[in-house]
Design a protein around this motif. Structure first.
Motif: not given
Length: 467
Positions: A68-81
């Motif tokens: 999912w992160d590969q397709q949503n790079i800009d949201r990857s860190r925020k969502t994991s947090a």
């Protein structure tokens, strides 16, 4: 022999017509199949409904987050947090994430967790950093993971087994680093500048847990990297090393530098006991000046041989024992009163020789005995000894008259007892000094002969007793 088996009766197959099945199906409520997705979980988090996310959805989310992160790079860190923040109050989710995070760092199974989740771990860890599992995860991701795990084990006062027992239900105990960090125990210990008693006890518990090969490696490192001052302050450590490595096959498994260092450590502990005894006598007993001066010279002389002290036994007359009390550690016993001048006696084990040092009184000599089973049993085994009984054993003897230090050193060297490598050399005496010594030596020899006659008479009338 013939066997007969009975065939069990089976229940009759229910007779249902297709029409009945259709009617039954028509009466069932509508069912919607929920397909797990990362977006579904993230939407629930944003709406404050994370408590409604099922365990299946969480498992799928954690598994699919990397893709999912590969397709949503800009949201990857925020969502994991955001996921880690939910884990603070969700123990089940904590366990899922921490287990995978330990595998990610400790077993290099990078496919088990999205990188964005590993990078966001601190958001969670900062709120619970005092708890053991999170300290261990931080250790696993450091560049010196083994050293950090050893530090944690030391702080918790547990060996490797104890550490794993504390986390067994939270983190995967089979991670290779958990088995390997035992080799970092001694390297970590040697970084402690002034270890306390509890830290030394922890080290010994860890050493006892190691395999033979691990322990040999650890002890070699310990002996060659820890200062003599630390050994002097921790007789417990030196005693463990002496009991496990000074004799037997383990001694020959140590490197040459390690063997030399162990000799120095053992000698340093024993010399410290000897030095303490002399200082207590000087401070507690009412001695004449010449007696005090003589004791100070003995203390300083034997300091040059501190590396050679294998064992030390201290024998005190009753008057000294009362004055000194119980401030001396080690092997300390009372001298039997046989009418001799009051004196303290120290028995030194120098490997191939036993040295007996009489502190005070007439004679006040040093005696040298070969190390054999008879002498060892009497000098280090018998509970009851006296000045006369020791003199009855004979042995080679040396005076403490004028210039005695110079000639004692030669006497000891001739018997293979050498001073420490850094010991100060003696100055050469003048002809007048040698003549002065010779005159005093004649008087001493006559006195020693008289004392030995008294000792033989006493021993013949009062045989050596032991417990």
């Amino acid at each position: 022999m013939n066997f007969q088996f009975s065939i069990p009766s089976l229940p009759e197959t229910p007779q249902c017509s297709p029409n009945q099945l259709i009617q039954l199906a028509s009466n069932l409520p509508d069912a919607t199949i929920s397909i797990p997705s990362v977006d579904k979980v993230l939407e629930a988090i944003e709406q404050g409904k994370a408590d409604q996310v099922s365990k299946l959805d969480w498992v799928y989310c954690i598994h699919a987050k990397a893709q999912w992160d590969q397709q949503n790079i800009d949201r990857s860190r925020k969502t994991s947090a955001a996921i880690w923040k939910i884990a603070i109050s969700n123990s089940w989710l904590q366990h899922q994430l921490l287990w995978r995070l330990a595998l990610y760092y400790g077993d290099r199974q990078e496919q088990v967790l999205a990188q964005s989740l590993t990078e966001s771990f601190d958001i969670f860890a900062n709120s619970v950093s005092h708890l053991l599992p999170f300290q261990i995860i931080r250790a696993l991701r450091s560049t010196q993971a083994g050293r950090e795990l050893a530090r944690i084990a030391c702080e918790k006062r547990v060996n490797r087994t104890g550490l794993l027992n504390n986390i067994r239900d939270i983190l995967p105990a089979y991670i290779p680093l958990f088995s390997q960090f035992i080799e970092d125990i001694t390297p970590y210990f040697t970084t402690i500048r002034s270890p306390n008693h509890q830290q030394v006890e922890w080290l010994l518990v860890c050493l006892d847990e190691m395999s033979d090969s691990q322990q040999i490696k650890a002890v070699n490192h310990l002996l060659t990297n820890v200062s003599k001052n630390i050994a002097t302050n921790h007789s417990l450590l030196v005693d463990w090393l002496r009991n496990n490595y000074r004799n037997g096959e383990n001694w020959y498994k140590l490197s040459d530098p390690a063997r030399q260092r162990l000799r120095e450590w053992i000698g340093g502990i024993n010399y410290t006991d000897f030095q303490t005894l002399v200082n207590l006598i000087l401070n507690r007993l009412d001695l004449q000046y010449f007696e005090s001066n003589r004791l100070c010279r003995r203390r300083d002389f034997w300091a040059d041989y501190s590396n050679r002290f294998e064992r030390l036994r201290i024998l005190l007359p009753k008057t000294s024992q009362i004055a000194i009390g119980y401030q001396i550690q080690g092997d300390v016993d009372l001298l039997d009163d046989d009418g001799s001048d009051p004196t303290e006696v120290c028995l030194f084990d120098f490997g191939e020789w036993f040295v007996v040092e009489f502190f005070r009184g007439r004679g006040s000599e040093t005696r040298l005995f070969p190390k054999n089973s008879r002498n060892e049993q009497i000098l280090f085994g018998e509970s009851i000894l006296s000045v006369k009984r020791i003199r009855c054993l004979g042995g080679d003897k040396h005076d403490h008259e004028f210039l005695w230090q110079i000639f004692s050193r030669i006497w000891l060297a001739n018997n293979g007892i050498l001073p420490n490598p850094n010991a100060h050399s003696s100055r050469n005496p003048t002809a007048d000094q040698l003549q002065q010594r010779e005159n005093r030596l004649e008087r001493w020899k006559r006195e020693i002969e008289r004392l030995e006659r008294e000792a033989r008479a006493y021993c013949n009338s009062s045989p050596l007793r032991s417990h």
